[in-house]
Each structure stands twice: as C-alpha cells, then as structure tokens.
Design a protein around this motif. Structure first.
Motif, PDB file in Angstrom:
ATOM      1  N   HIS A   9      22.144  44.422  38.947  1.00 30.88           N
ATOM      2  CA  HIS A   9      23.316  43.570  38.778  1.00 30.88           C
ATOM      3  C   HIS A   9      23.445  43.191  37.309  1.00 30.88           C
ATOM      4  N   ILE A  11      24.537  40.299  34.258  1.00 31.42           N
ATOM      5  CA  ILE A  11      24.785  38.907  33.886  1.00 31.42           C
ATOM      6  C   ILE A  11      25.877  38.933  32.819  1.00 31.42           C
ATOM      7  N   ASP A  54      26.723  39.849  41.107  1.00 29.06           N
ATOM      8  CA  ASP A  54      26.495  39.653  39.679  1.00 29.06           C
ATOM      9  C   ASP A  54      26.324  38.167  39.359  1.00 29.06           C
ATOM     10  N   TYR A  55      26.096  37.893  38.075  1.00 31.36           N
ATOM     11  CA  TYR A  55      25.898  36.527  37.583  1.00 31.36           C
ATOM     12  C   TYR A  55      26.790  36.297  36.370  1.00 31.36           C
ATOM     13  N   ALA A  61      25.405  25.378  34.813  1.00 24.27           N
ATOM     14  CA  ALA A  61      25.547  26.098  36.075  1.00 24.27           C
ATOM     15  C   ALA A  61      26.053  25.189  37.195  1.00 24.27           C
ATOM     16  N   THR A  65      29.257  25.949  39.464  1.00 21.37           N
ATOM     17  CA  THR A  65      29.114  26.067  40.916  1.00 21.37           C
ATOM     18  C   THR A  65      30.128  25.195  41.640  1.00 21.37           C
ATOM     19  N   ILE A  79      29.727  35.598  42.903  1.00 20.83           N
ATOM     20  CA  ILE A  79      29.070  35.662  41.592  1.00 20.83           C
ATOM     21  C   ILE A  79      28.393  34.316  41.343  1.00 20.83           C
ATOM     22  N   THR A  80      27.163  34.357  40.867  1.00 20.68           N
ATOM     23  CA  THR A  80      26.352  33.157  40.723  1.00 20.68           C
ATOM     24  C   THR A  80      26.228  32.725  39.269  1.00 20.68           C
ATOM     25  N   VAL A  82      24.458  31.137  36.026  1.00 22.55           N
ATOM     26  CA  VAL A  82      23.112  30.847  35.529  1.00 22.55           C
ATOM     27  C   VAL A  82      23.255  30.206  34.155  1.00 22.55           C
ATOM     28  N   VAL A  89      17.434  33.965  39.824  1.00 20.43           N
ATOM     29  CA  VAL A  89      18.184  35.054  40.444  1.00 20.43           C
ATOM     30  C   VAL A  89      17.839  35.097  41.920  1.00 20.43           C
ATOM     31  N   LYS A  90      18.634  35.846  42.673  1.00 20.18           N
ATOM     32  CA  LYS A  90      18.534  35.788  44.132  1.00 20.18           C
ATOM     33  C   LYS A  90      17.230  36.358  44.665  1.00 20.18           C
TER      34      LYS A  90
END
Length: 402
Positions: A9, A11, A54-55, A61, A65, A79-80, A82, A89-90
């Motif tokens: 993935h 970032i 992806d991030y 963060a 979120t 998408i997360t 960071v 990460v997951k």
C-alpha cells in the motif's frame, strides 16, 4: 506452515508547489507561507485518489479521522490517516511505499521522519536528474523533439540577462509569455503585451532572475481551450497514458479547476476542435518522448499540459506547453469522476482561495443551497467538499455536480 500474505500500500502526502522545493534542493527547505497554508488546508486531498487500504500522511491523524467519519457512508474512502504522533499500520505484514504529490529532497526528509515510526516504509533516493527534468528546459526540449507535429510553433527561448530580454521583447513586437523555470499551476507566468517593459514587469523579471537564474519567453497564442494528457511512468522505461483532462485557468494563467466528465465526453470536447486522429497522434508522440526523457529515472504520475489554439484561424494542438513531473489535478479529476459521480452526471472540480472566514461562509452557504443527492452510491447532483473547511480555512477543494 501457512504463509502470511504481504500487501503493498502507499502512504500519500499532498505537497503542492514541490517545484520550488526541487529548485532549492535542500532537505531542510521551508516552503513559502502561502504554500504551507495550501498544504495544511488540502492535506486530505489524497483521500480521493489513493486506493483502498492506503494511508495519508497528515499533521493530526485524529482531526483527519473525524473528517473521514463525517463523510456520507456511501462515499467514505477506505484510507487511514497517519501522523508522526499516531503512526500505525493495519498489519505488520504491510509493505508500504511513500507516495507524495511530487518528489523533492524536502519531502523525502519528511517521509524519513515517518519511517522512524514505520520501519517498513520504502522511500527512494533523490536523483539530481530529477532537478533537470522538473525545470522548463525539459519541456522545451520535449517540444523540440516533437517537430513532426509542431508546425507553426515557435520554440521557447531562454535568457539570463535583463538587457537581453528587453532587446528581444522590443524586436518581437507581439504579445509574449515569460515564465520562470520552476513553477506550477500557472504561477511564475507573466504576459507581455508591449514592446517596452513597464516598471512592474521589469521588477518581476529581475526577481525571477535573482531567484532562478533564467527565464523562458515564447509567443502568446490565440487559445481556444486548455487540456492535458495524464501519464504513468513505471521507472523501468515504460510510460502509459491514463487519460485526458480538460481544465480552466484564470486570466493570469493560474489553475482554477477541471471538468468532471467521462473520458468519452472529454475526448468529444477536444475532438470538436481538432481531428481525433490528430489527438491520438499527439498522445503517442508525447508518450514516446516521455519514455526517452524519464527512462528509468522517474517512477510515478506525470502530466503534460496542452492547448488548442488558432493557427492562421484554424484550430491546432500545442502538444507540450508544460511537463508536470508529479501527480496533477487532472489525474485527481479522473479519479473523482470514476469514484464519486453518477455516470449520468457531470460537474466541476475546483480549488479556490479566499480570505479566512470568507471561505468558511461560502462553504456553509453553498452546502446549504446544494445538498448532495446520492443515487446508487454516487453523487447525482450537489456540492461536496473534499477537505475539511473551518473558520481558518483559505483554500477549498470541492466538486459541484450538475
């Protein structure tokens, strides 16, 4: 023993104005205040072009979120966020690649700080060849290599002395465009209409030469429309075309937005001015030139700005106005149409800048007047903000769907 599957993935990180960071060539470079503000206001733009899983690298963060949670569930991206204070990460088996808007020593350093928290993050080394490829001399060289499809176009010329520029402008006796070698989105561009340069223009040129050593000058064309072709380079000598984009600019040449339509509809817009076979020929010719120029040096997104202009009263294609060695707003617009718009709708993706407070008021008013209508998980009509907007916001990224 059961094997553990490793996924790859990215970032993402939005770092606009990276061209001036490339020019600076310093890891500890500090962008101008206006660029820092744009970066802050629009740092979540990668939500809309990153892939699921992806991030996005942000300052906070938790705030990011909260914004993602506020998005309509049908449109919410997987998408997360960071940040340096919240960098997880997951899964431990994730293989991660740094993916900024554009590469520079400055953004590499920023990702290196993140790698102290995420050791699996892969970051390429900087190459000075990228400094050369990012400047306008590369675009001029590419244009020169396209001589078979550039009949009637005058190549840009480069100057490092203001006396030479004054003499050249006086000899031309026609409108000209003067550009700094490292700039983006229509910035670093000035139109010259008179044979004698006024005080403001002379001051602008002097500042440009002091900061960037040289400028380019080319004839101003009778423009009909701006468009671009979007490409992807694999870093191993192969470049492929990812699509077409049609964009708008202000009177001074600054980028203002993209049309959101299907690739078929966008091609029809351009083909209404010039023959389809000419568009295809330009695409293949430019793609071949990009392969030779980027070779195995550059891996990632890139775009070539083009133009339909009148040549002796007849529409023609300028095949290589600018090279954008980075992700582009045109590529974002392609992603936005595919991911967010109902296939029977069309719209516009825009980036605007207003005074703090004024941007927030405009956002609230527009959101109230044009509530998005969702059909089959896509926007049928309405206004949709792509990034958070608050009382301190100056830059907004949004779409308006008809």
């Amino acid at each position: 023993m059961q094997s553990t599957k490793t996924s790859t993935h990215k970032i993402h990180c939005f770092n606009p104005g990276h061209e001036t960071a490339v020019l600076a060539g310093k890891a500890n470079y500090t962008p101008a205040a206006i660029v820092r503000k744009m970066t802050s206001d629009l740092e979540l733009l990668p939500l809309w072009y990153g892939e699921a899983g992806d991030y996005v690298f942000v300052d906070d963060a938790a705030v990011a979120t909260d914004f993602i949670s506020s998005i309509i569930p049908a449109l919410r991206p997987d998408i997360t966020p960071v940040s340096l204070s919240s960098a997880t990460v997951k899964t431990a088996s994730d293989s991660l690649e740094a993916a900024p808007w554009g590469w520079s020593p400055h953004i590499i350093r920023r990702f290196e700080t993140l790698r102290t928290r995420i050791p699996t993050l892969s970051i390429p080394q900087w190459s000075d060849t990228l400094t050369v490829l990012t400047g306008r001399r590369t675009a001029a060289d590419c244009l020169n290599r396209l001589s078979a499809i550039t009949e009637g176009l005058t190549m840009p010329q480069f100057f490092s002395e203001i006396s030479e520029i004054c003499r050249f402008v006086k000899q031309q006796n026609r409108p000209l465009i003067i550009k700094t070698p490292y700039s983006s989105s229509g910035r670093g561009v000035r139109r010259i209409n008179d044979a004698t340069l006024d005080v403001q223009t002379l001051r602008w040129i002097s500042g440009a030469l002091r900061k960037q050593q040289y400028v380019s000058i080319e004839p101003a064309l009778d423009k009909i429309m701006d468009f671009a072709m979007e490409f992807e380079a694999d870093g191993a000598g192969c470049v492929v075309c990812r699509g077409l984009s049609v964009f708008d600019t202000s009177d001074d040449g600054a980028y203002t937005g993209n049309l959101l339509q299907s690739q078929t509809a966008l091609m029809q817009l351009v083909a209404a001015q010039v023959a389809t076979e000419d568009i295809d020929r330009v695409c293949e010719s430019v793609r071949a030139v990009l392969e030779k120029k980027t070779g195995c040096v550059y891996r990632g997104s890139l775009g070539v700005d083009m133009m339909i202009y009148r040549r002796d009263g007849v529409p023609a294609i300028h095949p290589f106005v600018e090279l954008n060695l980075r992700r582009t707003m045109g590529q974002v617009s392609i992603n936005l149409f595919d991911r967010l718009l109902h296939p029977d709708s069309q719209g516009r993706f825009a980036i605007t800048c207003q005074a703090a407070g004024e941007a927030y008021a405009t956002h609230l008013r527009t959101a109230a007047e044009h509530t998005p209508v969702i059909e089959n998980g896509k926007i049928r009509s309405g206004y949709f903000s792509l990034c958070p907007v608050n009382a301190d916001t100056r830059y907004r990224a949004f779409i308006v769907v008809e």
